[in-house]
Design a protein around this motif. Structure first.
Motif, PDB file in Angstrom:
ATOM      1  N   LEU A   2       0.631  -1.105  -0.114  1.00 55.00           N
ATOM      2  CA  LEU A   2       0.208  -0.385   0.036  1.00 55.00           C
ATOM      3  C   LEU A   2       0.237   1.331  -0.090  1.00 55.00           C
ATOM      4  O   LEU A   2       0.576   1.716  -0.522  1.00 55.00           O
ATOM      5  CB  LEU A   2      -1.188   0.533   1.366  1.00 55.00           C
ATOM      6  CG  LEU A   2      -2.101   1.318   1.338  1.00 55.00           C
ATOM      7  CD1 LEU A   2      -2.255   1.504   0.204  1.00 55.00           C
ATOM      8  CD2 LEU A   2      -2.448   1.207   2.834  1.00 55.00           C
ATOM      9  N   PRO A  48      -8.873  -2.988  -3.673  1.00 58.17           N
ATOM     10  CA  PRO A  48      -7.150  -2.543  -2.988  1.00 58.17           C
ATOM     11  C   PRO A  48      -7.192  -3.842  -2.003  1.00 58.17           C
ATOM     12  O   PRO A  48      -5.849  -3.866  -1.649  1.00 58.17           O
ATOM     13  CB  PRO A  48      -8.453  -1.867  -2.417  1.00 58.17           C
ATOM     14  CG  PRO A  48      -9.020  -1.180  -3.062  1.00 58.17           C
ATOM     15  CD  PRO A  48     -10.329  -2.288  -3.341  1.00 58.17           C
ATOM     16  N   LEU A  66     -10.403   4.776  -0.281  1.00 53.50           N
ATOM     17  CA  LEU A  66      -9.012   4.260  -1.304  1.00 53.50           C
ATOM     18  C   LEU A  66      -9.448   3.066  -2.757  1.00 53.50           C
ATOM     19  O   LEU A  66     -10.358   2.442  -2.889  1.00 53.50           O
ATOM     20  CB  LEU A  66      -8.796   3.433  -0.267  1.00 53.50           C
ATOM     21  CG  LEU A  66      -6.926   2.629  -1.024  1.00 53.50           C
ATOM     22  CD1 LEU A  66      -5.766   3.059  -1.189  1.00 53.50           C
ATOM     23  CD2 LEU A  66      -5.936   1.458   0.315  1.00 53.50           C
ATOM     24  N   ARG A  68      -8.090   1.537  -6.390  1.00 55.05           N
ATOM     25  CA  ARG A  68      -7.118   0.801  -6.944  1.00 55.05           C
ATOM     26  C   ARG A  68      -6.956   0.938  -8.393  1.00 55.05           C
ATOM     27  O   ARG A  68      -8.001  -0.717  -8.804  1.00 55.05           O
ATOM     28  CB  ARG A  68      -6.360  -0.664  -6.266  1.00 55.05           C
ATOM     29  CG  ARG A  68      -4.795  -1.193  -6.698  1.00 55.05           C
ATOM     30  CD  ARG A  68      -3.907  -2.430  -6.167  1.00 55.05           C
ATOM     31  NE  ARG A  68      -2.950  -2.399  -6.266  1.00 55.05           N
ATOM     32  CZ  ARG A  68      -2.210  -3.270  -5.911  1.00 55.05           C
ATOM     33  NH1 ARG A  68      -2.694  -4.403  -5.695  1.00 55.05           N
ATOM     34  NH2 ARG A  68      -0.975  -3.533  -5.970  1.00 55.05           N
ATOM     35  N   TRP A 128      -1.790   3.555  -7.010  1.00 58.53           N
ATOM     36  CA  TRP A 128      -3.415   3.377  -5.942  1.00 58.53           C
ATOM     37  C   TRP A 128      -3.808   4.714  -6.431  1.00 58.53           C
ATOM     38  O   TRP A 128      -3.473   6.001  -6.528  1.00 58.53           O
ATOM     39  CB  TRP A 128      -2.278   3.524  -3.888  1.00 58.53           C
ATOM     40  CG  TRP A 128      -2.579   1.843  -4.120  1.00 58.53           C
ATOM     41  CD1 TRP A 128      -0.916   1.768  -4.172  1.00 58.53           C
ATOM     42  CD2 TRP A 128      -2.816   1.215  -3.568  1.00 58.53           C
ATOM     43  NE1 TRP A 128      -0.776   0.603  -3.675  1.00 58.53           N
ATOM     44  CE2 TRP A 128      -1.827   0.518  -3.021  1.00 58.53           C
ATOM     45  CE3 TRP A 128      -4.186   0.370  -3.385  1.00 58.53           C
ATOM     46  CZ2 TRP A 128      -2.787  -1.620  -2.460  1.00 58.53           C
ATOM     47  CZ3 TRP A 128      -4.750  -0.113  -3.159  1.00 58.53           C
ATOM     48  CH2 TRP A 128      -3.440  -1.741  -2.408  1.00 58.53           C
TER      49      TRP A 128
END
Length: 299
Positions: A2, A48, A66, A68, A128
């Motif tokens: 991450l 994610p 978040l 991805r 990300w």
């Protein structure tokens, strides 16, 4: 993993990215799908938690979102295309008994590209994206503005509009950083590091890079007195984050102190989802503190 290595920061001008439901609808409409036989590249959202996970494509922890993205690019070596094209041109010219026109050669090159594409190797990249609904910011973990804009374009396509602007300072950042170094200015907890890049204001090819030295050394001052501006500067946030600040306000080579990065080492391997969430909480807090201080001292 991450932990962001880069940060391109955008400020929200409208509220559509602050609506979790709108964001979720947009990314669910564009999940990652592998390249087809005629695709040279494809991008889409994955969970994610991992691309094979059935979990949501979005993590929301106290207003911190978040996402991805996965990108697949087909790799065709230019030497392979060039040789295949030369062979095909030679065959066609022998059959026709004349030289091919430029447009005919281009048509053959397109045919070769389409023919070779299904057999090309794939390169995969992962990015990300963090939406801070509290500070009204979007942060992309990318070292390139073009990559960052391509990622945001997927959201923009599904949401209709995306009113954001790259973070900027009132005074050009190269002038601000130059003054910091020239006058040995410190902004606790932000300290000057040991790496600097200076660039001539008129001659773009005149660049000086210095590493592992005192930023306020005579060697650096000589270049500043000669008219060079600070283009990149290593800064250290004493709260546990170091990075290279570029004059376009991008942060690169972000590093987190072990006191931050290792806080969640006690999680078991089978708790990787919980570890991801815990790391996200710690990372967003650390970077938010750094961003807020940085914005304050550059404006």
């Amino acid at each position: 993993m991450l932990w962001f290595r880069n940060a391109i920061i955008y400020q929200l001008n409208k509220d559509n990215l602050l609506d979790k439901q709108l964001v979720e609808k947009a990314i669910n409409a564009c999940p990652f799908v592998p390249c087809g036989n005629t695709d040279s590249t494809r991008s889409g959202w994955i969970s994610p938690y991992g691309e094979n996970s059935d979990n949501s494509l979005l993590i929301d922890i106290n207003g911190q979102l978040l996402l991805r993205l996965k990108k697949e690019t087909k790799i065709l070596p230019s030497s392979v295309v060039k040789q295949a094209l030369a062979d095909k041109i030679n065959t066609q010219e022998n059959v026709l008994g004349r030289k091919l026109k430029k447009t005919e050669k281009q048509s053959l090159q397109d045919e070769i590209f389409i023919d070779l594409l299904p057999r090309a190797f794939s390169k995969y990249q992962f990015f990300w994206l963090w939406i801070d609904t509290q500070a009204r910011r979007v942060i992309v973990d990318s070292a390139s503005f073009k990559q960052s804009e391509d990622i945001l374009a997927l959201l923009r396509k599904e949401m209709g509009s995306l009113s954001i602007a790259p973070l900027a300072s009132e005074t050009p950042l190269d002038k601000t950083m130059t003054e910091w170094v020239r006058n040995k200015v410190q902004h606790p907890p932000i300290q000057l590091g040991s790496e600097i890049e200076l660039k001539d204001a008129l001659e773009d090819n005149q660049i000086v890079r210095c590493k592992n030295l005192e930023i306020d050394s005579n060697e650096v001052f000589v270049h500043i007195d000669a008219g060079k501006q600070v283009n990149k500067l290593n800064l250290i946030d004493e709260r546990g984050v170091s990075f290279i600040l570029n004059k376009d306000y991008t942060l690169k080579r972000i590093k987190f102190d072990s006191s931050i990065a290792d806080k969640n080492e006690d999680f078991m391997p089978e708790e990787k989802d919980k570890r991801l969430e815990a790391d996200f909480i710690i990372m967003t807090k650390a970077l938010s503190d750094t961003f807020n201080t940085l914005i304050k001292i550059t404006n």
